[in-house]
Design a protein around this motif. Structure first.
Motif, PDB file in Angstrom:
ATOM      1  N   MET A   2      37.085  87.942  12.437  1.00 11.59           N
ATOM      2  CA  MET A   2      35.815  87.655  13.116  1.00 11.59           C
ATOM      3  C   MET A   2      35.065  88.951  13.379  1.00 11.59           C
ATOM      4  SD  MET A   2      35.093  85.825  16.815  1.00 11.59           S
ATOM      5  CE  MET A   2      35.742  84.240  16.314  1.00 11.59           C
ATOM      6  N   ARG A   3      33.785  88.967  13.073  1.00 12.32           N
ATOM      7  CA  ARG A   3      32.981  90.151  13.330  1.00 12.32           C
ATOM      8  C   ARG A   3      32.345  90.096  14.722  1.00 12.32           C
ATOM      9  NH1 ARG A   3      28.734  89.880   8.535  1.00 12.32           N
ATOM     10  NH2 ARG A   3      30.712  89.728   7.445  1.00 12.32           N
ATOM     11  N   THR A   4      31.994  91.271  15.212  1.00 14.78           N
ATOM     12  CA  THR A   4      31.404  91.391  16.540  1.00 14.78           C
ATOM     13  C   THR A   4      29.924  91.727  16.414  1.00 14.78           C
ATOM     14  OG1 THR A   4      33.509  92.142  17.474  1.00 14.78           O
ATOM     15  CG2 THR A   4      31.509  92.623  18.722  1.00 14.78           C
ATOM     16  N   ILE A   5      29.098  90.970  17.121  1.00 20.70           N
ATOM     17  CA  ILE A   5      27.654  91.175  17.106  1.00 20.70           C
ATOM     18  C   ILE A   5      27.210  91.568  18.509  1.00 20.70           C
ATOM     19  CG2 ILE A   5      25.403  90.193  16.564  1.00 20.70           C
ATOM     20  CD1 ILE A   5      27.336  90.243  14.175  1.00 20.70           C
ATOM     21  N   ALA A   6      26.660  92.765  18.650  1.00 23.97           N
ATOM     22  CA  ALA A   6      26.104  93.208  19.930  1.00 23.97           C
ATOM     23  C   ALA A   6      24.624  92.874  19.978  1.00 23.97           C
ATOM     24  CB  ALA A   6      26.314  94.703  20.118  1.00 23.97           C
ATOM     25  N   VAL A   7      24.194  92.215  21.034  1.00 27.63           N
ATOM     26  CA  VAL A   7      22.781  91.890  21.232  1.00 27.63           C
ATOM     27  C   VAL A   7      22.283  92.691  22.429  1.00 27.63           C
ATOM     28  CG1 VAL A   7      21.099  90.090  21.759  1.00 27.63           C
ATOM     29  CG2 VAL A   7      23.029  89.592  20.236  1.00 27.63           C
ATOM     30  N   ILE A   8      21.159  93.381  22.244  1.00 28.71           N
ATOM     31  CA  ILE A   8      20.621  94.256  23.276  1.00 28.71           C
ATOM     32  C   ILE A   8      19.369  93.626  23.870  1.00 28.71           C
ATOM     33  CG2 ILE A   8      19.611  96.536  23.728  1.00 28.71           C
ATOM     34  CD1 ILE A   8      21.389  97.450  21.251  1.00 28.71           C
ATOM     35  N   THR A   9      19.385  93.399  25.182  1.00 29.72           N
ATOM     36  CA  THR A   9      18.225  92.829  25.876  1.00 29.72           C
ATOM     37  C   THR A   9      17.817  93.746  27.014  1.00 29.72           C
ATOM     38  OG1 THR A   9      17.383  90.945  27.163  1.00 29.72           O
ATOM     39  CG2 THR A   9      19.755  91.350  27.280  1.00 29.72           C
ATOM     40  N   THR A  10      16.510  93.991  27.129  1.00 25.66           N
ATOM     41  CA  THR A  10      16.028  94.934  28.137  1.00 25.66           C
ATOM     42  C   THR A  10      14.919  94.365  29.012  1.00 25.66           C
ATOM     43  OG1 THR A  10      14.389  95.901  26.623  1.00 25.66           O
ATOM     44  CG2 THR A  10      16.590  96.897  26.645  1.00 25.66           C
ATOM     45  N   SER A  11      14.511  93.101  28.798  1.00 28.33           N
ATOM     46  CA  SER A  11      13.429  92.544  29.606  1.00 28.33           C
ATOM     47  C   SER A  11      13.514  91.027  29.623  1.00 28.33           C
ATOM     48  CB  SER A  11      12.061  92.971  29.057  1.00 28.33           C
ATOM     49  OG  SER A  11      11.744  92.258  27.871  1.00 28.33           O
ATOM     50  N   ARG A  12      12.813  90.421  30.577  1.00 27.84           N
ATOM     51  CA  ARG A  12      12.753  88.964  30.652  1.00 27.84           C
ATOM     52  C   ARG A  12      12.152  88.393  29.380  1.00 27.84           C
ATOM     53  NH1 ARG A  12       7.743  89.964  34.716  1.00 27.84           N
ATOM     54  NH2 ARG A  12       6.212  90.273  33.074  1.00 27.84           N
ATOM     55  N   ALA A  13      11.204  89.126  28.757  1.00 25.79           N
ATOM     56  CA  ALA A  13      10.516  88.624  27.566  1.00 25.79           C
ATOM     57  C   ALA A  13      11.470  88.497  26.391  1.00 25.79           C
ATOM     58  CB  ALA A  13       9.345  89.536  27.216  1.00 25.79           C
ATOM     59  N   SER A  52      11.313  75.997   9.059  1.00 29.55           N
ATOM     60  CA  SER A  52      11.732  74.618   8.802  1.00 29.55           C
ATOM     61  C   SER A  52      13.022  74.261   9.531  1.00 29.55           C
ATOM     62  CB  SER A  52      11.922  74.398   7.300  1.00 29.55           C
ATOM     63  OG  SER A  52      12.894  75.307   6.777  1.00 29.55           O
ATOM     64  N   ARG A  53      13.773  75.284   9.946  1.00 30.68           N
ATOM     65  CA  ARG A  53      15.007  75.097  10.716  1.00 30.68           C
ATOM     66  C   ARG A  53      14.949  75.972  11.952  1.00 30.68           C
ATOM     67  NH1 ARG A  53      20.088  76.691   8.455  1.00 30.68           N
ATOM     68  NH2 ARG A  53      19.080  78.293   7.173  1.00 30.68           N
ATOM     69  N   PRO A  54      15.800  75.729  12.949  1.00 33.46           N
ATOM     70  CA  PRO A  54      15.822  76.627  14.107  1.00 33.46           C
ATOM     71  C   PRO A  54      16.069  78.068  13.690  1.00 33.46           C
ATOM     72  CG  PRO A  54      17.057  74.636  14.589  1.00 33.46           C
ATOM     73  CD  PRO A  54      16.715  74.576  13.128  1.00 33.46           C
ATOM     74  N   ALA A  55      15.288  78.976  14.238  1.00 34.60           N
ATOM     75  CA  ALA A  55      15.427  80.385  13.886  1.00 34.60           C
ATOM     76  C   ALA A  55      16.825  80.905  14.198  1.00 34.60           C
ATOM     77  CB  ALA A  55      14.376  81.203  14.638  1.00 34.60           C
ATOM     78  N   ALA A  56      17.410  80.452  15.295  1.00 37.40           N
ATOM     79  CA  ALA A  56      18.746  80.933  15.672  1.00 37.40           C
ATOM     80  C   ALA A  56      19.778  80.609  14.602  1.00 37.40           C
ATOM     81  CB  ALA A  56      19.166  80.325  17.004  1.00 37.40           C
ATOM     82  N   ASP A  57      19.664  79.454  13.966  1.00 37.95           N
ATOM     83  CA  ASP A  57      20.607  79.094  12.910  1.00 37.95           C
ATOM     84  C   ASP A  57      20.460  80.011  11.711  1.00 37.95           C
ATOM     85  OD1 ASP A  57      21.519  77.047  14.501  1.00 37.95           O
ATOM     86  OD2 ASP A  57      20.492  75.449  13.395  1.00 37.95           O
ATOM     87  N   ILE A  58      19.220  80.295  11.330  1.00 41.18           N
ATOM     88  CA  ILE A  58      18.973  81.175  10.180  1.00 41.18           C
ATOM     89  C   ILE A  58      19.515  82.572  10.462  1.00 41.18           C
ATOM     90  CG2 ILE A  58      17.164  82.249   8.785  1.00 41.18           C
ATOM     91  CD1 ILE A  58      15.450  79.726   9.344  1.00 41.18           C
ATOM     92  N   ILE A  59      19.222  83.092  11.646  1.00 40.35           N
ATOM     93  CA  ILE A  59      19.671  84.446  12.002  1.00 40.35           C
ATOM     94  C   ILE A  59      21.192  84.507  12.083  1.00 40.35           C
ATOM     95  CG2 ILE A  59      19.600  86.208  13.812  1.00 40.35           C
ATOM     96  CD1 ILE A  59      16.744  85.161  14.474  1.00 40.35           C
ATOM     97  N   TYR A  60      21.795  83.508  12.728  1.00 41.66           N
ATOM     98  CA  TYR A  60      23.254  83.492  12.867  1.00 41.66           C
ATOM     99  C   TYR A  60      23.934  83.489  11.501  1.00 41.66           C
ATOM    100  CZ  TYR A  60      27.971  81.958  13.977  1.00 41.66           C
ATOM    101  OH  TYR A  60      29.332  81.871  14.067  1.00 41.66           O
ATOM    102  N   GLU A  61      23.454  82.678  10.597  1.00 41.43           N
ATOM    103  CA  GLU A  61      24.092  82.579   9.279  1.00 41.43           C
ATOM    104  C   GLU A  61      24.090  83.917   8.552  1.00 41.43           C
ATOM    105  OE1 GLU A  61      22.045  79.402   7.342  1.00 41.43           O
ATOM    106  OE2 GLU A  61      22.786  77.899   8.771  1.00 41.43           O
ATOM    107  N   VAL A  62      22.990  84.651   8.655  1.00 36.06           N
ATOM    108  CA  VAL A  62      22.925  85.963   8.013  1.00 36.06           C
ATOM    109  C   VAL A  62      23.870  86.946   8.714  1.00 36.06           C
ATOM    110  CG1 VAL A  62      21.436  87.926   7.468  1.00 36.06           C
ATOM    111  CG2 VAL A  62      20.581  85.586   7.188  1.00 36.06           C
ATOM    112  N   LEU A  63      23.833  86.984  10.043  1.00 36.22           N
ATOM    113  CA  LEU A  63      24.691  87.909  10.786  1.00 36.22           C
ATOM    114  C   LEU A  63      26.165  87.648  10.528  1.00 36.22           C
ATOM    115  CD1 LEU A  63      22.885  87.998  14.259  1.00 36.22           C
ATOM    116  CD2 LEU A  63      22.748  89.701  12.432  1.00 36.22           C
ATOM    117  N   ALA A  64      26.519  86.383  10.344  1.00 35.82           N
ATOM    118  CA  ALA A  64      27.925  86.013  10.182  1.00 35.82           C
ATOM    119  C   ALA A  64      28.435  86.218   8.763  1.00 35.82           C
ATOM    120  CB  ALA A  64      28.128  84.554  10.588  1.00 35.82           C
ATOM    121  N   THR A  65      27.537  86.350   7.798  1.00 28.64           N
ATOM    122  CA  THR A  65      27.995  86.368   6.393  1.00 28.64           C
ATOM    123  C   THR A  65      27.591  87.606   5.606  1.00 28.64           C
ATOM    124  OG1 THR A  65      26.020  85.154   5.646  1.00 28.64           O
ATOM    125  CG2 THR A  65      27.945  83.841   6.295  1.00 28.64           C
TER     126      THR A  65
END
Length: 381
Positions: free
Chosen positions: A1-12, A353-366
Protein backbone atom coordinates in the motif's frame (compact mmCIF):
# COMPACT_ATOMS: atom_id res chain seq x y z
CA UNK A 1 0.00 0.00 0.00
CA UNK A 2 1.31 3.44 -0.89
CA UNK A 3 1.12 6.49 1.34
CA UNK A 4 -0.43 9.73 0.12
CA UNK A 5 0.21 12.93 2.09
CA UNK A 6 -2.40 15.66 1.62
CA UNK A 7 -1.45 19.20 2.64
CA UNK A 8 -4.18 21.62 3.74
CA UNK A 9 -3.54 25.17 4.92
CA UNK A 10 -6.94 26.93 4.84
CA UNK A 11 -10.68 26.46 5.16
CA UNK A 12 -10.94 26.98 1.38
CA UNK A 13 -8.67 24.15 0.28
CA UNK A 14 -10.00 21.84 2.99
CA UNK A 15 -13.52 22.18 1.64
CA UNK A 16 -12.25 21.37 -1.85
CA UNK A 17 -10.21 18.38 -0.63
CA UNK A 18 -12.98 16.92 1.49
CA UNK A 19 -14.32 14.28 -0.91
CA UNK A 20 -10.79 13.14 -1.77
CA UNK A 21 -9.86 12.89 1.91
CA UNK A 22 -12.88 10.67 2.56
CA UNK A 23 -11.94 8.49 -0.40
CA UNK A 24 -8.35 8.11 0.84
CA UNK A 25 -9.41 7.57 4.47
CA UNK A 26 -11.75 4.75 3.42
CA UNK A 27 -8.72 2.56 2.77
CA UNK A 28 -7.88 0.41 -0.19
CA UNK A 29 -4.78 0.93 -2.29
CA UNK A 30 -3.61 4.11 -0.58
CA UNK A 31 -3.16 5.32 3.01
CA UNK A 32 -3.85 8.95 3.93
CA UNK A 33 -1.40 11.09 5.86
CA UNK A 34 -2.81 14.54 6.61
CA UNK A 35 -0.58 17.59 7.11
CA UNK A 36 -2.41 20.65 8.47
CA UNK A 37 -1.00 24.16 8.70
CA UNK A 38 -1.47 27.85 8.03
CA UNK A 39 -4.85 29.41 8.78
CA UNK A 40 -6.25 26.19 10.27
CA UNK A 41 -4.07 26.72 13.34
CA UNK A 42 -5.06 30.34 13.98
CA UNK A 43 -8.26 31.22 15.88
CA UNK A 44 -8.61 34.55 14.05
CA UNK A 45 -9.39 32.56 10.90
CA UNK A 46 -12.15 30.57 12.48
CA UNK A 47 -10.30 27.77 14.29
CA UNK A 48 -10.91 25.38 11.40
CA UNK A 49 -8.62 22.72 12.86
CA UNK A 50 -11.65 21.66 14.89
CA UNK A 51 -13.71 21.14 11.74
CA UNK A 52 -11.09 18.69 10.46
CA UNK A 53 -11.05 16.84 13.77
CA UNK A 54 -14.86 16.79 13.95
CA UNK A 55 -14.93 15.22 10.48
CA UNK A 56 -12.99 12.30 11.94
CA UNK A 57 -9.69 12.71 10.11
CA UNK A 58 -6.41 11.88 11.84
CA UNK A 59 -3.94 14.77 11.69
CA UNK A 60 -0.44 13.38 11.21
CA UNK A 61 1.52 16.66 11.32
CA UNK A 62 0.94 20.37 11.87
CA UNK A 63 2.95 23.28 10.48
CA UNK A 64 2.45 26.66 12.18
CA UNK A 65 3.92 29.09 9.67
CA UNK A 66 1.89 32.31 9.95
CA UNK A 67 3.17 35.24 11.99
CA UNK A 68 1.28 38.11 13.57
CA UNK A 69 1.60 40.50 10.62
CA UNK A 70 0.45 40.44 7.01
CA UNK A 71 2.81 42.77 5.15
CA UNK A 72 4.67 41.48 2.12
CA UNK A 73 7.69 40.90 4.35
CA UNK A 74 5.55 38.97 6.84
CA UNK A 75 4.22 36.73 4.05
CA UNK A 76 7.75 36.10 2.73
CA UNK A 77 8.90 35.17 6.25
CA UNK A 78 5.91 32.82 6.63
CA UNK A 79 6.92 31.11 3.40
CA UNK A 80 10.38 30.50 4.83
CA UNK A 81 8.94 28.99 8.01
CA UNK A 82 6.57 26.95 5.88
CA UNK A 83 9.34 25.44 3.74
CA UNK A 84 11.21 24.39 6.88
CA UNK A 85 8.09 23.06 8.64
CA UNK A 86 6.70 21.15 5.66
CA UNK A 87 10.15 19.71 4.93
CA UNK A 88 10.34 18.34 8.48
CA UNK A 89 6.84 16.85 8.27
CA UNK A 90 7.37 15.28 4.85
CA UNK A 91 10.78 13.92 5.85
CA UNK A 92 9.25 12.25 8.91
CA UNK A 93 6.14 10.87 7.17
CA UNK A 94 7.98 9.77 3.99
CA UNK A 95 4.92 9.67 1.69
CA UNK A 96 5.07 8.11 -1.76
CA UNK A 97 3.19 11.13 -3.17
CA UNK A 98 2.29 14.52 -1.66
CA UNK A 99 -0.82 16.39 -2.79
CA UNK A 100 -1.08 20.17 -2.95
CA UNK A 101 -3.93 22.34 -4.20
CA UNK A 102 -4.33 25.71 -5.81
CA UNK A 103 -2.17 28.78 -5.71
CA UNK A 104 -1.55 30.18 -2.26
CA UNK A 105 1.86 31.02 -0.79
CA UNK A 106 1.46 28.33 1.88
CA UNK A 107 1.04 25.68 -0.83
CA UNK A 108 4.04 27.02 -2.71
CA UNK A 109 6.09 26.58 0.47
CA UNK A 110 4.93 22.96 0.76
CA UNK A 111 5.73 22.27 -2.89
CA UNK A 112 9.19 23.82 -2.54
CA UNK A 113 9.86 21.65 0.53
CA UNK A 114 9.03 18.43 -1.33
CA UNK A 115 11.54 19.05 -4.13
CA UNK A 116 14.85 18.45 -2.31
CA UNK A 117 13.30 15.40 -0.60
CA UNK A 118 12.56 13.74 -3.94
CA UNK A 119 8.85 13.33 -3.13
CA UNK A 120 6.58 13.35 -6.19
CA UNK A 121 3.95 16.09 -6.09
CA UNK A 122 0.37 15.93 -7.34
CA UNK A 123 -1.22 19.35 -7.96
CA UNK A 124 -4.96 20.05 -8.09
CA UNK A 125 -6.36 23.15 -9.86
CA UNK A 126 -3.34 24.00 -11.97
CA UNK A 127 -3.50 25.71 -15.36
CA UNK A 128 -5.89 28.42 -14.16
CA UNK A 129 -5.35 32.16 -14.31
CA UNK A 130 -5.95 34.89 -11.73
CA UNK A 131 -4.00 37.76 -13.21
CA UNK A 132 -5.04 40.21 -10.52
CA UNK A 133 -3.24 38.31 -7.76
CA UNK A 134 0.28 37.15 -6.88
CA UNK A 135 -1.33 33.72 -6.50
CA UNK A 136 -1.16 33.45 -10.30
CA UNK A 137 2.64 33.18 -10.18
CA UNK A 138 2.58 30.75 -7.26
CA UNK A 139 0.15 28.47 -9.13
CA UNK A 140 2.34 28.24 -12.22
CA UNK A 141 5.45 27.71 -10.09
CA UNK A 142 3.72 24.83 -8.29
CA UNK A 143 2.85 23.33 -11.69
CA UNK A 144 6.52 23.19 -12.65
CA UNK A 145 7.42 21.67 -9.27
CA UNK A 146 4.73 18.97 -9.65
CA UNK A 147 4.76 15.57 -11.33
CA UNK A 148 1.02 14.83 -11.65
CA UNK A 149 -1.63 17.40 -12.53
CA UNK A 150 -5.40 17.43 -12.00
CA UNK A 151 -7.09 20.19 -14.01
CA UNK A 152 -10.65 21.41 -13.57
CA UNK A 153 -11.37 21.49 -17.32
CA UNK A 154 -9.70 20.81 -20.66
CA UNK A 155 -8.82 24.47 -21.22
CA UNK A 156 -6.76 24.46 -18.02
CA UNK A 157 -5.21 21.08 -18.86
CA UNK A 158 -4.05 22.53 -22.19
CA UNK A 159 -2.31 25.39 -20.37
CA UNK A 160 -0.44 22.88 -18.20
CA UNK A 161 0.76 21.12 -21.35
CA UNK A 162 1.81 24.49 -22.77
CA UNK A 163 4.13 24.84 -19.77
CA UNK A 164 6.05 21.81 -21.03
CA UNK A 165 4.32 19.09 -19.01
CA UNK A 166 4.07 15.67 -20.66
CA UNK A 167 0.59 14.51 -21.72
CA UNK A 168 0.55 11.44 -19.47
CA UNK A 169 1.05 13.58 -16.37
CA UNK A 170 -2.05 15.75 -17.03
CA UNK A 171 -5.57 14.60 -16.06
CA UNK A 172 -8.90 16.41 -16.38
CA UNK A 173 -10.57 15.58 -13.07
CA UNK A 174 -13.07 18.42 -12.77
CA UNK A 175 -13.15 20.54 -9.63
CA UNK A 176 -13.25 18.30 -6.52
CA UNK A 177 -15.17 20.95 -4.57
CA UNK A 178 -18.15 20.17 -6.80
CA UNK A 179 -18.35 16.68 -5.28
CA UNK A 180 -19.45 18.24 -1.99
CA UNK A 181 -23.12 19.03 -2.75
CA UNK A 182 -23.55 15.36 -3.73
CA UNK A 183 -21.86 14.03 -0.58
CA UNK A 184 -22.48 16.64 2.14
CA UNK A 185 -25.82 17.91 3.38
CA UNK A 186 -25.53 21.72 3.36
CA UNK A 187 -26.44 23.46 6.59
CA UNK A 188 -29.93 24.90 6.29
CA UNK A 189 -32.85 26.33 8.24
CA UNK A 190 -32.43 27.01 11.94
CA UNK A 191 -28.90 25.57 12.01
CA UNK A 192 -27.66 27.96 9.34
CA UNK A 193 -29.53 30.88 10.90
CA UNK A 194 -27.83 30.18 14.24
CA UNK A 195 -24.41 30.12 12.54
CA UNK A 196 -24.87 33.44 10.74
CA UNK A 197 -26.88 35.11 13.52
CA UNK A 198 -29.78 36.22 11.35
CA UNK A 199 -32.89 34.98 9.57
CA UNK A 200 -32.68 33.65 6.03
CA UNK A 201 -35.81 35.52 4.94
CA UNK A 202 -35.39 37.62 2.93
CA UNK A 203 -32.42 35.79 1.34
CA UNK A 204 -29.18 37.56 2.27
CA UNK A 205 -26.19 38.59 0.22
CA UNK A 206 -23.05 36.48 0.71
CA UNK A 207 -19.86 38.57 0.70
CA UNK A 208 -16.51 36.83 0.23
CA UNK A 209 -13.67 39.24 -0.43
CA UNK A 210 -9.88 39.00 -0.24
CA UNK A 211 -7.13 41.63 -0.61
CA UNK A 212 -6.45 42.71 -4.19
CA UNK A 213 -2.76 42.75 -5.06
CA UNK A 214 -3.39 44.67 -8.29
CA UNK A 215 -5.94 47.22 -9.44
CA UNK A 216 -7.81 49.78 -7.34
CA UNK A 217 -8.29 47.65 -4.24
CA UNK A 218 -9.12 50.60 -1.99
CA UNK A 219 -11.66 51.95 -4.43
CA UNK A 220 -13.22 48.53 -4.91
CA UNK A 221 -13.77 47.97 -1.18
CA UNK A 222 -15.16 51.48 -0.68
CA UNK A 223 -17.58 51.00 -3.60
CA UNK A 224 -18.52 47.51 -2.40
CA UNK A 225 -19.35 48.69 1.12
CA UNK A 226 -21.30 51.65 -0.27
CA UNK A 227 -23.36 49.33 -2.50
CA UNK A 228 -23.99 46.97 0.42
CA UNK A 229 -24.99 49.85 2.67
CA UNK A 230 -27.55 51.03 0.12
CA UNK A 231 -28.95 47.56 -0.41
CA UNK A 232 -32.01 46.56 1.58
CA UNK A 233 -30.78 42.97 1.80
CA UNK A 234 -29.38 41.22 4.88
CA UNK A 235 -25.63 40.65 4.47
CA UNK A 236 -23.37 37.79 5.56
CA UNK A 237 -19.67 38.69 5.39
CA UNK A 238 -16.96 36.02 5.60
CA UNK A 239 -13.40 36.67 6.76
CA UNK A 240 -10.67 37.23 4.15
CA UNK A 241 -7.66 34.95 3.68
CA UNK A 242 -4.23 35.45 5.26
CA UNK A 243 -2.91 37.40 2.28
CA UNK A 244 -0.81 40.54 2.50
CA UNK A 245 -3.28 43.17 3.69
CA UNK A 246 -5.78 40.59 4.94
CA UNK A 247 -5.87 41.81 8.55
CA UNK A 248 -6.59 45.39 7.53
CA UNK A 249 -9.36 44.22 5.21
CA UNK A 250 -10.82 41.98 7.93
CA UNK A 251 -10.89 44.95 10.35
CA UNK A 252 -12.68 47.06 7.79
CA UNK A 253 -15.27 44.39 7.02
CA UNK A 254 -15.86 43.78 10.74
CA UNK A 255 -16.31 47.52 11.30
CA UNK A 256 -18.88 47.67 8.51
CA UNK A 257 -20.82 44.67 9.86
CA UNK A 258 -20.77 46.06 13.41
CA UNK A 259 -22.30 49.32 12.19
CA UNK A 260 -24.97 47.76 10.00
CA UNK A 261 -27.95 46.12 11.70
CA UNK A 262 -28.55 43.99 8.59
CA UNK A 263 -25.02 42.53 8.50
CA UNK A 264 -23.26 39.64 10.19
CA UNK A 265 -19.50 38.92 10.12
CA UNK A 266 -18.53 35.23 10.35
CA UNK A 267 -14.90 34.13 10.73
CA UNK A 268 -15.59 30.76 9.08
CA UNK A 269 -18.81 29.21 7.87
CA UNK A 270 -17.26 25.75 7.53
CA UNK A 271 -17.89 23.60 4.48
CA UNK A 272 -21.52 22.80 5.30
CA UNK A 273 -22.28 26.39 6.23
CA UNK A 274 -20.65 27.80 3.09
CA UNK A 275 -22.56 25.38 0.88
CA UNK A 276 -25.73 26.27 2.77
CA UNK A 277 -25.16 29.97 2.22
CA UNK A 278 -24.60 29.48 -1.50
CA UNK A 279 -27.88 27.59 -1.64
CA UNK A 280 -29.78 30.21 0.41
CA UNK A 281 -28.25 33.52 -0.72
CA UNK A 282 -29.88 35.95 -3.11
CA UNK A 283 -26.49 36.68 -4.67
CA UNK A 284 -22.78 36.50 -3.90
CA UNK A 285 -20.44 39.51 -4.06
CA UNK A 286 -16.65 39.66 -3.85
CA UNK A 287 -13.54 38.31 -5.53
CA UNK A 288 -13.36 34.70 -4.31
CA UNK A 289 -12.67 31.85 -6.72
CA UNK A 290 -15.63 30.03 -5.15
CA UNK A 291 -17.85 32.52 -6.93
CA UNK A 292 -16.31 31.43 -10.22
CA UNK A 293 -16.11 27.67 -9.59
CA UNK A 294 -18.64 26.41 -7.04
CA UNK A 295 -21.45 28.99 -7.20
CA UNK A 296 -22.63 27.86 -10.64
CA UNK A 297 -23.72 24.53 -9.14
CA UNK A 298 -26.31 26.50 -7.13
CA UNK A 299 -27.32 28.79 -10.03
CA UNK A 300 -26.25 31.59 -7.66
CA UNK A 301 -25.78 35.06 -9.21
CA UNK A 302 -22.25 36.34 -8.54
CA UNK A 303 -20.84 39.84 -8.77
CA UNK A 304 -17.10 39.40 -9.25
CA UNK A 305 -15.32 42.63 -8.37
CA UNK A 306 -11.93 43.84 -9.54
CA UNK A 307 -9.04 42.01 -11.19
CA UNK A 308 -8.28 39.21 -8.73
CA UNK A 309 -9.97 36.50 -10.81
CA UNK A 310 -9.03 37.87 -14.24
CA UNK A 311 -8.34 35.04 -16.68
CA UNK A 312 -10.60 32.36 -15.21
CA UNK A 313 -13.30 30.76 -17.33
CA UNK A 314 -16.66 32.37 -16.45
CA UNK A 315 -19.96 30.48 -16.11
CA UNK A 316 -23.07 32.45 -17.05
CA UNK A 317 -23.92 33.25 -13.41
CA UNK A 318 -20.92 35.59 -13.05
CA UNK A 319 -21.23 39.34 -13.65
CA UNK A 320 -17.87 41.14 -13.73
CA UNK A 321 -17.56 44.54 -12.05
CA UNK A 322 -14.13 45.53 -13.29
CA UNK A 323 -14.09 49.03 -11.81
CA UNK A 324 -15.54 50.46 -8.57
CA UNK A 325 -18.26 52.27 -10.53
CA UNK A 326 -19.45 48.94 -11.96
CA UNK A 327 -20.26 47.32 -8.59
CA UNK A 328 -23.63 48.89 -7.74
CA UNK A 329 -25.22 48.35 -11.20
CA UNK A 330 -23.80 44.81 -11.33
CA UNK A 331 -25.38 44.02 -7.95
CA UNK A 332 -28.71 45.45 -9.10
CA UNK A 333 -28.58 43.21 -12.17
CA UNK A 334 -27.62 40.14 -10.13
CA UNK A 335 -30.63 40.66 -7.86
CA UNK A 336 -33.08 41.04 -10.73
CA UNK A 337 -35.64 38.31 -11.37
CA UNK A 338 -34.76 38.24 -15.06
CA UNK A 339 -31.10 37.42 -14.39
CA UNK A 340 -31.88 34.76 -11.79
CA UNK A 341 -34.54 33.15 -13.99
CA UNK A 342 -32.05 33.02 -16.85
CA UNK A 343 -29.80 30.73 -14.80
CA UNK A 344 -32.34 27.89 -14.72
CA UNK A 345 -30.68 24.68 -15.90
CA UNK A 346 -27.17 26.18 -15.70
CA UNK A 347 -24.43 23.56 -16.07
CA UNK A 348 -21.16 23.97 -14.21
CA UNK A 349 -18.25 23.81 -16.71
CA UNK A 350 -15.91 22.51 -14.02
CA UNK A 351 -17.89 19.31 -13.32
CA UNK A 352 -16.54 16.09 -14.83
CA UNK A 353 -18.59 13.07 -15.87
CA UNK A 354 -17.58 11.29 -12.64
CA UNK A 355 -16.78 12.54 -9.14
CA UNK A 356 -13.42 14.30 -9.20
CA UNK A 357 -12.30 12.45 -6.06
CA UNK A 358 -12.68 9.10 -7.82
CA UNK A 359 -10.62 10.23 -10.81
CA UNK A 360 -7.87 11.67 -8.60
CA UNK A 361 -7.80 8.65 -6.28
CA UNK A 362 -7.46 6.20 -9.16
CA UNK A 363 -4.43 8.03 -10.53
CA UNK A 364 -2.78 8.43 -7.11
CA UNK A 365 -3.31 4.75 -6.33
CA UNK A 366 -2.01 3.36 -9.63
CA UNK A 367 0.60 5.70 -11.14
CA UNK A 368 3.94 3.84 -11.23
CA UNK A 369 6.30 5.08 -8.52
CA UNK A 370 9.39 4.88 -10.68
CA UNK A 371 12.19 7.05 -12.01
CA UNK A 372 10.01 8.18 -14.91
CA UNK A 373 7.59 9.85 -12.48
CA UNK A 374 10.22 11.90 -10.67
CA UNK A 375 12.45 12.68 -13.69
CA UNK A 376 10.51 15.24 -15.71
CA UNK A 377 10.99 15.94 -19.40
CA UNK A 378 10.06 19.25 -21.02
CA UNK A 379 7.60 18.82 -23.87
CA UNK A 380 8.05 21.54 -26.48
CA UNK A 381 4.73 22.98 -27.55
Amino acid sequence: MRTIAVITTSRADYGIYRSLLRRLAAGGDAELKLIVGGMHLRPEYGGTLKEIEDDGFTIDATVDLLGDGDSGLDVAAAMGRGIAGFAEALSRLKPDIAVVLGDRFEMFAAAAAAGPLGIPLAHIHGGELSRGSIDDAFRHAITKLSHIHFAACEQYARRIRQMGEEDWRVHVSGAPGLDNPDEIVPLAGAGLEALIGMALSPPPLLVSCHPAALGDGEGEIAALLDALDKSARPIVVTAPNADAGGRALAARLKHFAAGCDRASYVESLGTRGYLGMMAAAAAMVGNSSSGIIEAASFALPVVNIGMRQDGRLRPANVIDAGTPNDIAPALERALSDDFRDGLSGLENPFRASRPAADIIYEVLATVPLDAKLIRKEFRDW
